[in-house]
Design a protein around this motif. Structure first.
Motif, mmCIF file in Angstrom:
data_model
loop_
_atom_site.group_PDB
_atom_site.id
_atom_site.type_symbol
_atom_site.label_atom_id
_atom_site.label_comp_id
_atom_site.label_asym_id
_atom_site.label_seq_id
_atom_site.Cartn_x
_atom_site.Cartn_y
_atom_site.Cartn_z
ATOM 1 N N TRP A 19 34.357 38.634 40.631
ATOM 2 C CA TRP A 19 33.229 39.096 40.026
ATOM 3 C C TRP A 19 33.129 40.332 39.465
ATOM 4 N N VAL A 20 34.118 41.118 39.814
ATOM 5 C CA VAL A 20 34.289 42.648 39.641
ATOM 6 C C VAL A 20 34.832 42.661 38.211
ATOM 7 N N TYR A 21 35.655 42.014 37.606
ATOM 8 C CA TYR A 21 36.525 42.008 36.482
ATOM 9 C C TYR A 21 35.935 41.227 35.381
ATOM 10 N N SER A 22 35.879 41.795 34.131
ATOM 11 C CA SER A 22 35.803 41.032 32.787
ATOM 12 C C SER A 22 36.897 41.320 31.895
ATOM 13 N N TYR A 23 37.344 40.267 31.530
ATOM 14 C CA TYR A 23 38.629 40.143 30.456
ATOM 15 C C TYR A 23 38.157 40.057 28.854
ATOM 16 N N ALA A 24 36.950 40.231 28.906
ATOM 17 C CA ALA A 24 36.189 39.887 27.469
ATOM 18 C C ALA A 24 36.398 41.337 26.848
ATOM 19 N N HIS A 25 36.916 42.293 27.060
ATOM 20 C CA HIS A 25 36.797 43.667 26.453
ATOM 21 C C HIS A 25 37.985 43.775 25.503
ATOM 22 N N TRP A 28 41.702 48.930 24.663
ATOM 23 C CA TRP A 28 42.476 49.108 25.733
ATOM 24 C C TRP A 28 41.701 49.539 26.912
ATOM 25 N N PRO A 29 41.885 49.157 28.267
ATOM 26 C CA PRO A 29 42.953 48.165 28.476
ATOM 27 C C PRO A 29 42.615 46.863 28.393
ATOM 28 N N PHE A 30 41.821 46.607 27.780
ATOM 29 C CA PHE A 30 41.381 45.120 27.457
ATOM 30 C C PHE A 30 40.766 44.122 28.667
ATOM 31 N N TYR A 31 40.018 45.055 29.695
ATOM 32 C CA TYR A 31 39.430 44.535 30.795
ATOM 33 C C TYR A 31 38.516 45.646 31.168
ATOM 34 N N THR A 32 37.630 45.514 31.910
ATOM 35 C CA THR A 32 36.555 46.413 32.596
ATOM 36 C C THR A 32 36.445 45.742 34.063
#
Length: 125
Positions: A19-25, A28-32
């Motif tokens: 729930w904490v991580y988004s990989y659609a960024h 860099w670093p390509f996640y939030t």
């Protein structure tokens, strides 16, 4: 069996961590990471209640006391396996930093997961 509950604990803990991580960024670093998105106790209990209801199948529902005991047991199980999830993905990410050809901030991600591990461990959760 205890082995199946271990898988259950890790899987649910890992689900909550995600729930904490988004990989659609796309930079860099390509996640939030948004730690505030980790489910609250109430959100966790809602999930647990639905899970226990499904797992119970057609059996008679547990007594209120037994329900409370089952919920408390699962909250503790999930908390412990949250540590395992952070540690596992931290180690995995360090390995990926060495071998992966995918552009991603693996070392930053590993550092974040280990920081989350130590923060939770320090809180005694």
């Amino acid at each position: 069996s205890s082995s199946s509950s271990s898988c259950r604990g890790f899987d649910i803990a890992n689900h909550f961590c995600e729930w904490v991580y988004s990989y659609a960024h796309d930079e860099w670093p390509f996640y939030t990471a948004s730690p505030e998105n980790y489910p609250s106790r109430e959100q966790q209990l809602h999930f647990i209640r639905c899970y226990l209801e499904e797992a119970g199948g057609k059996a008679d529902p547990p007594s209120p006391e037994e329900q409370d005991r089952l919920e408390a047991k699962m909250l503790l199980e999930i908390s412990r396996f949250t540590l395992a999830s952070h540690f596992f993905w931290g180690l995995w990410s360090i390995l990926q930093a060495k071998i992966s050809t995918i552009e991603f901030g693996y070392l930053e991600y590993a550092q974040g997961r280990f920081e989350a591990y130590f923060q939770q461990k320090a809180r005694g959760e």
